[in-house]
Write an enzyme that holds these catalytic residues in place. Structure first.
Site, short mmCIF file in Angstrom:
data_model
loop_
_atom_site.label_atom_id
_atom_site.label_comp_id
_atom_site.label_asym_id
_atom_site.label_seq_id
_atom_site.Cartn_x
_atom_site.Cartn_y
_atom_site.Cartn_z
N HIS A 196 0.92 -1.57 0.21
CA HIS A 196 -0.26 -0.11 0.29
C HIS A 196 0.44 1.29 0.20
CE1 HIS A 196 -2.08 3.42 2.34
NE2 HIS A 196 -2.79 2.67 1.39
N SER A 197 0.47 2.40 -0.77
CA SER A 197 1.28 3.50 -0.51
C SER A 197 2.79 3.48 -1.32
CB SER A 197 1.01 4.09 0.31
OG SER A 197 1.60 5.45 0.40
N LEU A 198 4.16 3.40 -0.52
CA LEU A 198 4.69 3.33 -0.40
C LEU A 198 5.46 2.11 -0.53
CD1 LEU A 198 8.27 4.36 -0.47
CD2 LEU A 198 8.09 5.02 2.25
N SER A 254 4.18 -0.73 -1.93
CA SER A 254 4.15 -0.87 -3.58
C SER A 254 5.52 -1.05 -3.37
CB SER A 254 2.72 -0.76 -4.13
OG SER A 254 2.39 0.48 -4.31
#
Length: 451
Positions: A299-301, A303
């Site tokens: 999720h977010s960073l 990924s």
């Protein structure tokens, strides 16, 4: 306040959640804990699908795969609800035993309107079998409830067979969403949604009783105190306006700055990789029969971190191949197949559930363990099995059926893999023989053991 009807008081097990609420274990976990408690042994009981262990004598619930503060566990029979409480709270076990003892004394003597000093500045008023109130001074009171009357709303428990493992890597500052929900809470939600989808959709090639396990990978602590030090420096130059927005940016976006640094980027990537390997090693020790698939999601960073982890994986050509294994043939195909596990005996199964007293009923019906797992709720009811033991037996039957189905599926898959490898080995030998005769070039082929 109304209490449970007079009669046998069945205990249930609760734990203090991360948010401070007392939450009931699933029916399967509660039954397992009660059976272990009845044995009197100091044991560790796996709960919540194996993600938490309960140290029974210490009454503590501990996370298995990640670091999390231990929480208290209670064997509950009596509950209270104060003016500021949203839910009923279980009394400590020593207090509950005292309350039950006085309750039984009132029942036997048929003397009510009795006041008992609890020794904590409060008194319990037993007005009648259905109305019991705890008093603090002259005005403050607590509603008191004997027994847990919401057992029919308890979760049945998670399937023991895991088909798919998904590692979840969080993003900025380990805040999983715009509500600042923790990663652990968000992964719990993922697990519930996945379970609901599996129940509501008929998926092909899915074994009955299998489930998806989500395991969080927490990496933010690898940065140590550095983010807090930088955040303190940023506060010195912050304006007083819109402080909440600035604090959010400082706590969250600072992670991007660290990840943009070559030093911390490598540190974070290595931490995520080693943490996934560590968690998977623990998972395999607790689930040695796992043959499913493994996925990763970020999720977010998270990924971006996963992209870097996967982009730097060695290809199959760069990995040294293992030594050739011995030739597989159709004669040893059956040895490759996983043997079918045996069911416990009827006496052993009832003993696990704390229902050894009911053995005579099943023997009178000429039943064994194979017959038991074919029984329905109506069958057990017709035999005169009470509701509580009936629930335990239905949960046990469901687990055994799921395990047997999974073992059958694995046996078929193992046999198919072995037959496929036997065919490939036969092709390799034929190619070598043809090459020796000058009909075709020899092709290098290595038969690897399925894993």
């Amino acid at each position: 306040f109304h209490t449970s009807p007079v009669g046998l008081l069945r205990p249930y097990w609760f734990y203090s959640s991360r948010r401070g609420y007392w939450t009931p274990f699933s029916l399967t976990d509660s039954n397992n804990l009660e059976a272990a408690h009845a044995s009197g042994d100091d044991v560790i009981v796996a709960t919540d699908g194996g993600r938490y262990d309960v140290q029974l004598h210490r009454r503590r619930r501990c996370a298995v795969y990640w670091s999390e503060p231990e929480t208290e566990v209670r064997r509950t029979t009596w509950f209270y609800k104060g003016e500021e409480d949203r839910y009923f709270v279980p009394y400590p076990e020593s207090t509950a035993e005292k309350l039950e003892g006085e309750y039984q004394s009132c029942l036997q003597s048929r003397v009510w309107n009795k006041w008992i000093d609890l020794g904590d500045g409060s008194a319990m008023a037993y007005h009648n079998p259905s109305v019991i109130v705890q008093h603090f001074g002259q005005t403050q009171t607590r509603h008191v409830k004997r027994g847990f009357d919401e057992a029919d709303q308890m979760e049945q428990g998670e399937f023991p067979v895991i088909e798919h493992v998904i590692f979840v890597i969080h993003g900025l500052a380990s805040a999983a969403d715009d509500r600042h929900q923790s990663t652990l809470d968000a992964v719990d939600d993922f697990r519930l949604v996945a379970e609901a989808l599996l129940h509501s959709h008929q998926l092909p090639n899915r074994s009955p009783g299998g489930r998806v396990e989500f395991l969080p990978v927490l990496w933010h602590s690898v940065l140590g105190d550095d983010p807090r030090v930088v955040n303190d420096r940023l506060k010195t130059v912050n304006l007083a306006s819109i402080s909440r927005l600035r604090d959010f940016n400082n706590h969250s976006l600072i992670d991007l700055m660290f990840y943009a640094s070559p030093i911390y980027c490598e540190k974070i990537v290595n931490s995520v990789s080693s943490e996934m390997n560590r968690i998977f090693a623990i998972f395999m020790t607790r689930n040695p029969g796992f043959t499913g698939t493994v996925s990763v999601m970020g999720h977010s960073l998270g990924s971006c971190i996963l992209f870097d982890v996967l982009a730097h994986q060695k290809s199959s050509e760069e990995v040294s191949p293992p030594e050739p294994e011995e030739t597989l043939s159709s004669e040893n195909v059956e040895e490759e197949a996983e043997p079918e596990a045996s069911l416990p005996s009827l006496e052993e199964g009832l003993g696990r559930l704390g229902l050894s007293d009911s053995l005579s009923k099943f023997e009178a019906e000429q039943m064994d363990i194979d017959t038991l797992i074919m029984c329905s709720g109506e069958d057990l009811k017709e035999m005169g099995i009470p509701l509580g033991p009936r629930k335990k037996l239905l949960g046990f039957i469901k687990e055994q059926q799921a395990v047997q189905e999974e073992i059958k599926r694995r046996k078929v898959e193992a046999k198919e893999r072995a037959e496929a490898k036997a065919r490939l080995e036969a092709q390799r030998l034929a190619a070598e023989e043809a090459a020796l005769q000058g009909d075709a070039p020899i092709r290098e082929f290595k038969c690897r053991k399925a894993g």
